[in-house]
Design an enzyme around this catalytic site. Structure first.
Site, PDB file in Angstrom:
ATOM      1  N   SER A  27      64.933 -31.249 -51.139  1.00 15.97           N
ATOM      2  CA  SER A  27      66.022 -31.286 -52.124  1.00 15.97           C
ATOM      3  C   SER A  27      65.638 -30.791 -53.517  1.00 15.97           C
ATOM      4  O   SER A  27      66.506 -30.731 -54.397  1.00 15.97           O
ATOM      5  CB  SER A  27      66.589 -32.704 -52.237  1.00 15.97           C
TER       6      SER A  27
ATOM      7  N   LYS B 127      67.788 -28.138 -54.997  1.00 15.45           N
ATOM      8  CA  LYS B 127      68.989 -28.392 -55.798  1.00 15.45           C
ATOM      9  C   LYS B 127      68.774 -28.081 -57.287  1.00 15.45           C
ATOM     10  O   LYS B 127      69.738 -28.049 -58.059  1.00 15.45           O
ATOM     11  CB  LYS B 127      69.460 -29.827 -55.607  1.00 15.45           C
TER      12      LYS B 127
ATOM     13  N   SER C 185      71.324 -36.609 -55.199  1.00 16.33           N
ATOM     14  CA  SER C 185      70.830 -35.635 -54.225  1.00 16.33           C
ATOM     15  C   SER C 185      71.748 -35.517 -53.012  1.00 16.33           C
ATOM     16  O   SER C 185      71.287 -35.331 -51.877  1.00 16.33           O
ATOM     17  CB  SER C 185      69.405 -35.972 -53.776  1.00 16.33           C
TER      18      SER C 185
END
Length: 420
Positions: free
Chosen positions: A60, A63, A118
């Site tokens: 993640s 992101k 997230s």
């Protein structure tokens, strides 16, 4: 009007900074992740590495790029309609805020859900909103990574879920994080601990909580993003600021919770064993050009820093100045960007700064002089025509007068002959 071609200094300028002495040296940290990188944000220089160019799954931390592109291309006041992609469990799974097709949610709330909580469904919704479809957004991600210099990175999705070919490196991720954090809106989001969002549905998550544990336990930490998948293991990108210095650390594929301790050890190493020096202050003249015979200085609008390790050999950086265009310049405006200066450590470019004109130079006004010339020419033409007309009139009058006198003389002579 004569045109003068601008002349730029295209040579290397060698800058040295004196080493800083500390009481003792601390050995580099022992980081258990497979890849690690520590960078000084102000100078862009590397302070610590471990397998910096090994391609690894970012989970993640992907992101970071998703959030940056959303901020750069989105509208914070927009209401976004969630698509049917939310029903595709091959694209959306794992951490979610449980968005449903047709639901409307504010753009900024999607951003909070993506960067704090997230949420994978929020990241996909942002991607579809910004890129019109997810595949185009992924193209945007890879293009932006290339612009930043993250040449060993290849994104396949906006969330970081495991897919073949979705890879980055600790070095690339540090570059991406540094670029993103210099956006003040991004920086504000990733240092936010909690943020409520508005939902039209009941019994769904509405409080977004930042998953970066260091943000809660260390007051010097001010972002950025965590990540985890079974393939990527634990990933962390973090920022910390002390005494005017900001560092960004990256750890990829760490086996467990020790990732937070390792990151703090990296920060301690960077803050205690290195120091920054301004080698060129804001407003410094780096080069100059000539426009219409006038010299114009090219100046920095922000300082250039050098980071020096304690008790180490003198640090040397190179500055390389290049123009944005080689075309001749006839005018410039104060503050206009005319070139750039690249900062190099050896052969590695670590930063680029714009060079701006210190003053304005405009060409001499040509319209007024041209109008004056036309006016003078017109006056001359009119005057000439009037003079020609006058001369013609006088000449005609003179000829008529001579003809009259001639005939009068002829009449008098004839009368004398006839005895009149």
């Amino acid at each position: 009007m004569r045109l003068f071609r601008s002349v730029f200094l295209a040579l290397f300028i060698i800058i040295s900074s004196s080493p800083v002495a500390y009481a003792e040296n601390t050995p580099p940290p022992d980081v258990r992740g497979e890849g690690a990188f520590l960078i000084d944000v102000s100078s862009g220089q590397t302070l610590f590495v471990k397998n910096p160019d090994k391609q690894l799954a970012p989970a993640s931390t992907t992101k970071i790029m998703t959030g940056l592109l959303a901020i750069e291309n989105g509208n914070f006041d927009d209401m976004v309609t969630v698509s049917k992609t939310m029903l595709n469990n091959k694209v959306v799974y794992g951490t979610q805020i449980y968005l449903e097709p047709g639901e409307q949610i504010l753009f900024k709330d999607l951003l909070y859900a993506t960067l704090l909580n997230s949420a994978n469904d929020a990241a996909v919704t942002l991607a579809e909103y910004v890129g019109k479809d997810m595949s185009h957004f992924v193209e945007m991600m890879n293009q932006r990574a290339s612009e930043i210099g993250a040449t060993n990175t290849h994104f396949v999705n906006p969330s970081g879920l495991t897919e073949t070919g979705h890879l980055t490196t600790a070095h690339d991720l540090a570059l991406i994080a540094r670029e993103a954090y210099q956006n003040p809106i991004f920086a504000e989001f990733v240092r936010t601990k909690t943020q409520p969002i508005s939902r039209s549905k009941a019994d769904v998550p509405v409080l977004m909580v930042n998953e970066n544990k260091l943000l809660w336990r260390d007051s010097s930490v001010d972002g950025i993003k965590t990540g985890y998948t079974a393939a990527a293991q634990n990933c962390l990108v973090a920022s910390a600021t002390k005494e005017g210095r900001q560092l960004i650390g990256v750890i990829l594929k760490s086996p467990g919770r020790e990732i937070y301790t390792d990151m703090q050890n990296m920060f301690d190493y960077g803050f205690t064993q290195f120091s920054n020096t301004i080698i060129k202050p804001a407003g410094a003249v780096i080069s100059s050009i000539t426009v219409n015979t006038e010299p114009v200085d090219l100046v920095l609008d922000q300082p250039i820093y050098s980071t020096q390790k304690l008790n180490a050999p003198e640090n040397t950086l190179n500055l390389r100045v290049t123009p944005l265009s080689t075309d001749p310049l006839t005018s410039v405006e104060e503050g206009q960007v005319l070139g750039q200066v690249a900062v190099l450590e050896g052969e590695t470019q670590i930063d680029v700064f714009p060079l701006k004109a210190a003053k304005s130079v405009h060409p001499e006004p040509v319209k007024a002089s041209l109008a004056g010339s036309v006016s003078s020419f017109s006056t001359w033409i009119i005057g000439t025509l009037l003079l020609s007309g006058t001369i013609f009139f006088l000449n005609s009058l003179y000829k008529k007068r001579r003809k009259t006198l001639y005939w009068r003389r002829q009449v008098r002579r004839s009368r004398r002959r006839d005895g009149l």
